[in-house]
Design an enzyme around this catalytic site. Structure first.
Site, mmCIF file in Angstrom:
data_model
loop_
_atom_site.group_PDB
_atom_site.id
_atom_site.type_symbol
_atom_site.label_atom_id
_atom_site.label_comp_id
_atom_site.label_asym_id
_atom_site.label_seq_id
_atom_site.Cartn_x
_atom_site.Cartn_y
_atom_site.Cartn_z
ATOM 1 C CB SER A 77 -12.099 6.772 -0.924
ATOM 2 O OG SER A 77 -11.133 5.818 -0.554
ATOM 3 C CB SER B 262 -5.329 3.325 -3.096
ATOM 4 O OG SER B 262 -4.507 4.260 -2.410
ATOM 5 C CD GLU B 263 -5.184 4.492 2.374
ATOM 6 O OE1 GLU B 263 -4.224 4.644 3.149
ATOM 7 O OE2 GLU B 263 -5.349 3.456 1.693
ATOM 8 C CG ASN B 264 -4.926 7.479 -3.163
ATOM 9 O OD1 ASN B 264 -5.088 6.293 -2.945
ATOM 10 N ND2 ASN B 264 -4.234 7.909 -4.187
ATOM 11 N N GLY B 265 -8.663 7.125 -3.098
ATOM 12 C CA GLY B 265 -9.801 7.189 -3.993
ATOM 13 C C GLY B 265 -9.661 6.439 -5.295
#
Length: 221
Positions: A90, A47-50
């Protein structure tokens, strides 16, 4: 297997994944892919939020960590070996080509592989988030969408006029009617849903399709 609608789309999309793949699943329908992973296929959800290693929404009785969420901000679980990190790291991970497959929904896609999924003209939009980076940084991009919108208009068109998320970025499109491969020469229909004909798919597609001599079925017996 009597699958229809979004379940059929998720089932077929999950068949693109290979064991050990890192996959990014967009908000909404793409997360259903986790319910239909093929036997023997284990994926790492990014997930791109890390975070890498999400396993989906908590089940009853699970101990929930409020700091573990998916890209939509919803609570998720983290598998053994999963990791959380800052957004700088990320996006370096994504832009560095370490995501094997990105799966996203769409407002509209076209025969050239252009994706519009973040804004409908005239309506308020929060922004495209990390989608722009994901569709260019991932090894393959798969779009999950219905064949038509609620008004019956095709969501697969010859050339979209909506604001783009990515240009020439889509590899595959999966709908409840068929599977499409975006090629330099056009959009190839290579599988149809059980009980659906090639003619029915073409009638609900706003682009001329390439039809091979043998078109397969989305669900293998």
């Amino acid at each position: 297997m009597a699958l229809t609608g979004k379940d059929l789309i998720a089932y077929r999309t999950a068949r693109f994944f290979q064991d050990g793949d890192v996959v990014n699943l967009g908000i909404g329908m793409p997360t259903k892919c986790l319910d239909y992973l093929p036997e023997g296929v284990d994926v790492w959800v990014d997930s791109e939020n890390g975070v890498v290693g999400l396993t989906g929404a908590p089940k009853e009785g699970d101990e929930v960590d409020p700091n573990v969420v998916d890209a939509g901000g919803k609570a998720s679980m983290l598998r053994t070996g999963g990791a959380c990190f800052d957004s700088f790291r990320s996006f370096g991970f994504i832009r560095g080509g370490h995501v094997d497959a990105t799966v996203l929904g769409a407002y509209e896609v076209d025969a050239e592989g252009n994706l519009a999924n973040w804004m409908i003209p005239g309506k308020t939009a929060a922004g495209m988030g990390g989608a722009m980076d994901l569709v260019t940084g991932s090894k393959i991009t798969i779009v999950m969408t219905t064949q038509t919108d609620k008004a019956g208009n095709p969501k697969i068109v010859e050339k979209t006029s909506m604001p783009l998320t990515g240009y020439h970025c889509i590899d595959y499109i999966v709908t409840e009617m068929g599977c499409f491969h975006v090629l330099p020469e056009g959009l190839k229909l290579f599988e149809v849903a059980p009980g659906v004909t090639v003619e029915e798919v073409q009638a609900k597609t706003g682009a001329k399709l390439i039809i091979p001599e043998n078109v397969g079925c989305m669900v293998k017996e």
